[in-house]
Scaffold this active site. Structure first.
Site, PDB file in Angstrom:
ATOM      1  N   ARG A   1       2.404   3.852   3.023  1.00  0.00           N
ATOM      2  CA  ARG A   1       3.025   3.030   1.987  1.00  0.00           C
ATOM      3  C   ARG A   1       4.425   3.535   1.650  1.00  0.00           C
ATOM      4  O   ARG A   1       5.333   2.753   1.372  1.00  0.00           O
ATOM      5  CB  ARG A   1       2.134   3.024   0.744  1.00  0.00           C
ATOM      6  CG  ARG A   1       0.773   2.369   0.994  1.00  0.00           C
ATOM      7  CD  ARG A   1      -0.141   2.512  -0.216  1.00  0.00           C
ATOM      8  NE  ARG A   1      -1.451   1.916   0.015  1.00  0.00           N
ATOM      9  CZ  ARG A   1      -2.495   2.582   0.486  1.00  0.00           C
ATOM     10  NH1 ARG A   1      -2.361   3.870   0.808  1.00  0.00           N
ATOM     11  NH2 ARG A   1      -3.659   1.987   0.666  1.00  0.00           N
TER      12      ARG A   1
ATOM     13  N   GLY B   1       3.280 -14.327  -0.345  1.00  0.00           N
ATOM     14  CA  GLY B   1       2.621 -13.898   0.877  1.00  0.00           C
ATOM     15  C   GLY B   1       1.130 -13.775   0.620  1.00  0.00           C
ATOM     16  O   GLY B   1       0.598 -14.333  -0.348  1.00  0.00           O
TER      17      GLY B   1
ATOM     18  N   HIS C   1      -0.994   5.914  -5.141  1.00  0.00           N
ATOM     19  CA  HIS C   1      -1.707   4.913  -4.336  1.00  0.00           C
ATOM     20  C   HIS C   1      -1.210   5.121  -2.908  1.00  0.00           C
ATOM     21  O   HIS C   1      -0.297   4.453  -2.440  1.00  0.00           O
ATOM     22  CB  HIS C   1      -1.396   3.499  -4.824  1.00  0.00           C
ATOM     23  CG  HIS C   1      -2.011   2.424  -3.977  1.00  0.00           C
ATOM     24  ND1 HIS C   1      -3.351   2.413  -3.642  1.00  0.00           N
ATOM     25  CD2 HIS C   1      -1.468   1.332  -3.379  1.00  0.00           C
ATOM     26  CE1 HIS C   1      -3.601   1.363  -2.886  1.00  0.00           C
ATOM     27  NE2 HIS C   1      -2.478   0.693  -2.705  1.00  0.00           N
TER      28      HIS C   1
ATOM     29  N   ARG D   1     -12.634   0.737  -4.547  1.00  0.00           N
ATOM     30  CA  ARG D   1     -13.227   1.191  -3.277  1.00  0.00           C
ATOM     31  C   ARG D   1     -14.165   2.362  -3.497  1.00  0.00           C
ATOM     32  O   ARG D   1     -15.242   2.442  -2.889  1.00  0.00           O
ATOM     33  CB  ARG D   1     -12.099   1.577  -2.304  1.00  0.00           C
ATOM     34  CG  ARG D   1     -11.321   0.386  -1.775  1.00  0.00           C
ATOM     35  CD  ARG D   1     -10.028   0.795  -1.094  1.00  0.00           C
ATOM     36  NE  ARG D   1      -9.382  -0.363  -0.459  1.00  0.00           N
ATOM     37  CZ  ARG D   1      -8.112  -0.396  -0.080  1.00  0.00           C
ATOM     38  NH1 ARG D   1      -7.332   0.659  -0.276  1.00  0.00           N
ATOM     39  NH2 ARG D   1      -7.608  -1.480   0.483  1.00  0.00           N
TER      40      ARG D   1
ATOM     41  N   ASN E   1      12.028  -2.056   0.432  1.00  0.00           N
ATOM     42  CA  ASN E   1      11.488  -2.705  -0.756  1.00  0.00           C
ATOM     43  C   ASN E   1      12.246  -2.355  -2.040  1.00  0.00           C
ATOM     44  O   ASN E   1      12.221  -3.118  -3.001  1.00  0.00           O
ATOM     45  CB  ASN E   1       9.995  -2.411  -0.880  1.00  0.00           C
ATOM     46  CG  ASN E   1       9.193  -3.222   0.121  1.00  0.00           C
ATOM     47  OD1 ASN E   1       9.674  -4.225   0.639  1.00  0.00           O
ATOM     48  ND2 ASN E   1       7.971  -2.796   0.419  1.00  0.00           N
TER      49      ASN E   1
ATOM     50  N   ASP F   1      -8.011   1.584  -5.222  1.00  0.00           N
ATOM     51  CA  ASP F   1      -8.676   2.813  -4.758  1.00  0.00           C
ATOM     52  C   ASP F   1      -9.940   3.067  -5.579  1.00  0.00           C
ATOM     53  O   ASP F   1     -10.978   3.454  -5.055  1.00  0.00           O
ATOM     54  CB  ASP F   1      -7.737   4.016  -4.895  1.00  0.00           C
ATOM     55  CG  ASP F   1      -6.392   3.788  -4.234  1.00  0.00           C
ATOM     56  OD1 ASP F   1      -6.275   4.042  -3.025  1.00  0.00           O
ATOM     57  OD2 ASP F   1      -5.468   3.334  -4.922  1.00  0.00           O
TER      58      ASP F   1
END
Length: 321
Positions: free
Chosen positions: A96, A19, A183, A159, A103, A156
């Site tokens: 998440r 993906g 996360h 960022r 998942n 993170d």
């Protein structure tokens, strides 16, 4: 690390799930010439065949003539790194952790298939919730914990360094700061150990007179970045792909570099039996050791809370054992 065979030449990376994240990572690996053989696996064979062909068409202009191909789980046998990017992506309005049930099923199947073929390399986990799925991969695979690396808070941290670099007009690479913990929504900015050129960032921000407000604003921007990006373009993939490539480089080139990844704690930070984002030394053997930062009291409390949240979700893994 891996079981090498007579027909294996050089470093081999297998990516499961092509993906947006998986194929962006593949593109980064190809551009940076991080391996000699790159194998793509996906349930959608028509798509993965096309992705492999498209990447091969760029090999002429790459730093090194990497072999790129569509493959299957048998290709994992002699792989150095298997990076799992497959799974249900985060949608607008989802956290998440909301992705865990679907998942976990995906990972139980994938890790089982990989291990059937005798894989003995490094698992790199990218799918969210990444901390819980790294823990699940460790449990499902039976490999040593140092051979299972979650991407953790590497994005993170990138960022945070980006935001602080902008605030202080320096390159992000000149910022020594880390985001740690989940996360996700309980991620922590480790302000007490953040520096620019030896200058404590907390002190520098507070000198401006609105330090607490600025720190809170920067933390919120970092924590919520994914939500705004997903709202704008549907998914995040370039930043995490670059982070995965950096982890790959650290492992395959035996760099002993410190990156904020998801690792299993065994007493560090007062926590055990939890995969969580922390600075760790990465080399050819995976996670060489966790670096324990001297957090202040508030940060330690926040970290403990983050670990408790992750452990509560890790319990879902037991249903598959």
């Amino acid at each position: 690390m891996s079981s090498y065979h007579h027909n294996k030449s050089g470093r081999k990376v297998v990516i499961i799930g092509t993906g947006a994240v998986g194929i962006s990572y593949a593109f980064a690996v190809l551009n940076q010439a991080l391996c000699d053989e790159l194998v793509l696996i996906d349930l959608n064979e028509k798509r993965v065949s096309a992705e492999a062909r498209d990447l091969r068409h760029g090999v002429l202009y790459a730093q090194s003539p990497i072999q790129v191909k569509q493959g299957g789980y048998a290709d994992c046998e002699d792989a150095d790194i298997v990076c799992i990017c497959a799974g249900v992506p985060q949608k607008v309005g989802e956290t998440r952790l909301d992705l865990i049930d679907n998942n976990l099923k995906v990972y139980h199947n994938i890790v089982g298939e990989v291990m059937k073929h005798g894989f003995n390399g490094i698992f790199l986990v990218a799918t969210n919730p990444v901390d819980v799925l790294a823990y699940a991969t460790w449990k499902f695979s039976g490999l040593p914990a140092e051979h299972v690396i979650g991407s953790g808070t590497i994005l993170d941290t990138a960022r945070l360094c980006n935001c602080l670099g902008k605030a202080f007009n320096v390159a992000p690479a000149s910022v020594d700061a880390h985001m740690i913990g989940e996360h996700g929504d309980s991620v922590i900015a480790a302000w007490s150990t953040a520096y620019i050129a030896g200058v404590p960032l907390k002190e520098a921000l507070e000198k401006a007179g609105d330090g607490a407000a600025r720190m809170a604003e920067i933390h919120a921007n970092v924590r919520d970045a994914a939500y705004s990006i997903i709202e704008g373009k549907g998914a995040t993939y370039y930043g995490i792909a670059m982070g995965l490539a950096r982890i790959t480089q650290a492992v395959l080139r035996n760099q002993n570099i410190v990156l904020t990844i998801s690792a299993l704690l065994d007493g560090q930070y007062g926590q055990s039996d939890v995969y969580i984002g922390v600075p760790a030394v990465l080399n050819r053997n995976g996670i060489a050791r966790v670096i324990e930062k001297p957090l202040d009291a508030q940060e330690r409390t926040q970290f403990e809370k983050s670990a408790q949240i992750l452990r509560s979700y890790q319990e879902k893994v037991n249903a598959y054992l």
